[in-house]
Design an enzyme around this catalytic site. Structure first.
Site, PDB file in Angstrom:
ATOM      1  N   LYS A 133       0.867  -1.185   0.000  1.00 16.60           N
ATOM      2  CA  LYS A 133       0.000   0.000   0.000  1.00 16.60           C
ATOM      3  C   LYS A 133       0.895   1.224   0.000  1.00 16.60           C
ATOM      4  O   LYS A 133       2.039   1.163   0.462  1.00 16.60           O
ATOM      5  CB  LYS A 133      -0.865   0.012   1.258  1.00 16.60           C
ATOM      6  CG  LYS A 133      -2.068   0.904   1.158  1.00 16.60           C
ATOM      7  CD  LYS A 133      -3.182   0.178   0.433  1.00 16.60           C
ATOM      8  CE  LYS A 133      -4.475   0.915   0.433  1.00 16.60           C
ATOM      9  NZ  LYS A 133      -5.572   0.009   0.079  1.00 16.60           N
TER      10      LYS A 133
HETATM   11  N1  GLU Z   1      -7.295   0.051  -3.184  1.00 12.62           N
HETATM   12  C1  GLU Z   1      -8.075  -1.136  -3.393  1.00 12.62           C
HETATM   13  C2  GLU Z   1      -8.074  -2.021  -2.158  1.00 12.62           C
HETATM   14  O1  GLU Z   1      -7.870  -1.547  -1.054  1.00 12.62           O
HETATM   15  C3  GLU Z   1      -7.686  -1.851  -4.663  1.00 12.62           C
HETATM   16  C4  GLU Z   1      -6.264  -2.329  -4.728  1.00 12.62           C
HETATM   17  C5  GLU Z   1      -5.836  -2.859  -6.086  1.00 12.62           C
HETATM   18  O2  GLU Z   1      -6.654  -2.903  -7.001  1.00 12.62           O
HETATM   19  O3  GLU Z   1      -4.678  -3.231  -6.191  1.00 12.62           O
HETATM   20  O4  GLU Z   1      -8.350  -3.184  -2.217  1.00 12.62           O
END
Ligand code: GLU
Length: 409
Positions: free
Chosen positions: A102
């Site tokens: 993240k």
């Molecule tokens: N931000 C989204 C999540 O928390 C999607 C992450 C992604 O598609 O890699 O799952």
């Protein structure tokens, strides 16, 4: 308890059911790499601004690391680490070949002009380009970022590495994005809410729903649930919450937001506060905005029978215990909002193969992936008499742990 302590708490709960050794626990909790960078730039008025950006790569035992980029003023190292570890378990729960990561920048994107947002994004990529990539770590949209930001990311990354559409997902369709990615998280929330209610013999047509947050996730979830016959009686955003006992006119609300940018000025039977929405007498409560909205202070007042975590980490551990004691079923974020990363995976697959799927195929594969995972989670929870969240962590930790051991330390 901060966001990372909450994440560790849920991990520890599951680890104790699994009898995980302390050494394995430590290995699975420790992030592989934490990157913190300075993003300095000239603003439109000529002044210098300095932002702090993060990318935390939690675990790559099952594949390249995957997870969103968040532009929000609350972003800090603790939150990013918590969300990175959540991605590790989430990708494992839906069994897609990724680890978890993240990132984000501590900034309020609304305070920037479009040109400033673009420059900040490109400068951030300059700092990260050697640690991300299609086979290393693939960013995606999250709170405060969208397809346009992903377009700038791919463009900036390609300046260093050449044509590389699979380096980021959630891109615009014109730049190798996938049809169905934008709706995927909210659609997944809808599909899974329906699947969970079926276990209790409750059809959507006989269900009232309150949704906190009407952004990308909340609005697509509302659309799915409304289209499938549920009565969405409350929705909210920063302008406050709206309640209508007969059901909110969701198509009208969606149109209002696309014209005006928010629900501000949208008419409904009653205007209520965001806090009141959380304790409405409805069947299903769907927190689809920020983390940490259900706390030990308000969990006892929740009147819904089911809570679906469309946001990441909306229920704090103390609140989770209270909800469990009150027999309120919580569908956890590690599955409830996994539709987004699942279709991100489909986008990445299409980019790697230079082949485009149609929307119908994406929707069918999404439903298959989520429902298979849900059935497995449900079976574990029933067999072991544990909450769905613990069952999800068991699946996720088990898969990551086995991959780690098989590969060798
Ligand atoms: N931000 C989204 C999540 O928390 C999607 C992450 C992604 O598609 O890699 O799952």
């Amino acid at each position: 308890m901060n966001a990372y302590e909450s994440a560790c708490h849920y991990f520890a709960n599951a680890a104790s059911v699994m009898d995980l050794s302390p050494n394995m626990k430590k290995l699975l909790l420790t992030p592989e790499r934490e990157v913190k960078v300075q993003v300095a730039m000239k603003m439109d008025n000529g002044e210098i601004a300095t932002f702090v950006g993060y990318r935390i790569q939690h675990n790559s035992a099952r594949g390249p690391m995957k997870g969103g980029l968040r532009f929000h003023h609350d972003v800090d190292a603790d939150e990013v680490l918590a969300l990175a570890s959540l991605m590790t378990w989430k990708t494992a729960v839906v069994d897609i070949p990724y680890g978890g990561a993240k990132g984000g920048i501590s900034v309020s994107p609304k305070s920037l002009s479009d040109a400033e947002l673009e420059l900040m994004t490109r400068k951030f990529v300059d700092e990260l380009q050697d640690v991300i990539g299609p086979d290393k770590d693939i960013p995606a949209p999250d709170m405060g970022t969208n397809a346009q930001v992903m377009a700038w990311i791919v463009n900036q990354y390609e300046k260093y590495h050449g044509f590389n559409p699979a380096c980021v997902t959630g891109k615009p369709l014109e730049l190798h994005g996938a049809d169905g990615r934008e709706e995927a998280t909210g659609r997944g929330v809808g599909l899974l809410t329906e699947a969970m209610l079926q276990k209790f013999d409750r059809p959507l047509t006989d269900t009232t729903i309150a949704i906190q947050g009407f952004g990308n996730v909340g609005s697509f979830a509302a659309a799915y649930l409304h289209d499938h016959g549920a009565r969405v009686v409350a929705i909210s955003d920063i302008s406050g919450a709206r309640f209508d006992s007969a059901g909110i006119n969701i198509p009208a609300a969606l149109q209002h937001v696309s014209r005006n940018g928010s629900l501000d000025g949208f008419d409904a039977e009653q205007q209520i506060s965001n806090e009141e929405l959380l304790t409405l007498d409805v069947d299903v409560l769907i927190p689809a905005a920020l983390g940490g909205v259900l706390t030990k202070e308000n969990a006892a007042d929740v009147r819904a029978r089911y809570v679906v975590e469309a946001a990441n980490g909306p229920v704090l551990p103390d609140a989770d215990t209270i909800l469990h004691q009150r027999d309120i079923v919580v569908l956890p974020d590690i599955l409830a909002n996994a539709g987004g990363v699942t279709v991100s995976y489909f986008e990445w697959v299409q980019n790697q193969q230079y082949f485009r799927w149609d929307l119908e195929r994406t929707r069918a594969e999404l439903a298959k992936t989520l429902i298979v995972s849900f059935e497995k989670m449900w079976a574990i929870a029933t067999e072991k008499h544990i909450p769905l969240r613990s069952a999800g962590y068991l699946m996720g930790i088990g898969r990551v742990g086995r991959a780690t051991v098989l590969a060798g330390i």
